[in-house]
Design an enzyme around this catalytic site. Structure first.
Site, short mmCIF file in Angstrom:
data_model
loop_
_atom_site.label_atom_id
_atom_site.label_comp_id
_atom_site.label_asym_id
_atom_site.label_seq_id
_atom_site.Cartn_x
_atom_site.Cartn_y
_atom_site.Cartn_z
N SER A 190 39.18 39.44 39.99
CA SER A 190 39.99 39.09 39.42
C SER A 190 40.89 38.45 39.72
O SER A 190 41.15 38.40 41.06
CB SER A 190 40.65 40.44 38.37
OG SER A 190 42.08 40.31 38.22
N TYR A 235 43.91 49.11 40.51
CA TYR A 235 43.07 48.27 39.67
C TYR A 235 43.05 46.87 41.18
O TYR A 235 42.28 46.21 41.22
CB TYR A 235 43.39 47.31 38.76
CG TYR A 235 42.36 46.40 37.59
CD1 TYR A 235 41.41 46.49 36.82
CD2 TYR A 235 42.59 44.71 37.97
CE1 TYR A 235 40.51 45.73 36.22
CE2 TYR A 235 42.50 43.96 37.63
CZ TYR A 235 41.45 44.51 36.14
OH TYR A 235 39.84 43.54 35.92
N LYS A 256 40.27 45.02 42.91
CA LYS A 256 40.05 43.72 42.85
C LYS A 256 39.60 43.70 44.68
O LYS A 256 39.21 42.25 45.07
CB LYS A 256 40.51 42.47 41.87
CG LYS A 256 40.12 43.63 40.58
CD LYS A 256 38.47 43.65 40.04
CE LYS A 256 38.40 43.68 39.10
NZ LYS A 256 36.80 43.91 38.55
#
Length: 240
Positions: free
Chosen positions: A134, A147, A151
């Protein structure tokens, strides 16, 4: 550009919600093993892409994943696409959200990649793995602390995998898209006001397009000298 993927067996995780990759691979003539935790998504995908091999398993469950994929058979290429985005302000991050996020977004990548890589090494054949990371791996986004962390870890895991698997002729790369309007993306960014705050940070002024093309390129022999790379597909977000 001909990618010569026809006949090659490709395992794709997160196939139910990220079905664009499965559809594109199926169109090339690749033999796709589609992995999802949602049976209804797999059922609809089988109708759309006859001939794919569906596997229903929650990749957050190590033992269930080993049972489901341990005997999946020879796989030539792998796309680690499965992910969850459990968004919380930093001061409200819960153990449950942390554990679930790292189980699916990182630990499952290790486990599934081990299964595929061991098979490739045992057969003595080259292969390619693409991890779907991401833009959040290298830029902070509000309420994305866990999150972003998963990543960022995935990007470094990609490099270490490339280092250790390279001698076995297995290439490992990541793609780093901006927001992709799958159901997960829509859940977070469908509000126009909130979306505008992100779009204002993207020079091209739009959410992700052509991510599947980047994945297919990295799977193909056309990228035969590329490994350990993180390929941004984020409209210039990292340039700002």
């Amino acid at each position: 550009m001909e990618l010569f993927l026809a006949g090659r067996r490709v395992l794709v995780t997160g196939a139910g919600k990220g079905r664009g990759t499965v559809q594109a691979l199926h169109a090339t003539g690749a033999r796709v093993v589609a992995v999802s935790r949602t049976q209804a998504d797999l059922d609809s995908l089988v109708r759309e892409c006859p001939g794919i091999e569906p596997v229903c398993v929650d990749l957050g469950d190590w033992e269930a994943t080993e049972r489901a994929l341990g005997s999946v058979g020879p796989v030539d290429l792998l796309v680690n696409n499965a992910a969850v985005a459990l968004l919380q302000p930093f001061l409200e991050v819960t153990k449950e959200a942390f554990d679930r996020s790292f189980e699916v977004n990182l630990r499952a990548v290790i486990q599934v990649s081990q299964i595929v890589a061991r098979g490739l090494i045992a057969r003595g054949v080259p292969g390619a793995i693409v991890n779907v990371s991401s833009q959040c791996s290298q830029r902070a986004v509000t309420n994305h602390s866990v999150y972003c962390s998963t990543k960022g870890a995935l990007d470094m895991l990609t490099k270490v995998m490339a280092l250790e698997l390279g001698p076995h002729k297995i290439r490992v790369n990541a793609v780093n898209p901006t927001v992709v309007m799958t159901s997960m993306g829509q859940a977070t960014w469908s509000d126009p006001h909130k979306a505008k705050t992100m779009l204002n940070r993207i020079p091209l002024g739009k959410f992700a397009e052509h991510v599947v093309n980047a994945i297919l390129f990295l799977l193909s022999d056309r990228s035969g000298m590329t490994t350990g790379s993180t390929l941004p597909v984020e409209g210039g977000f990292w340039a700002c």
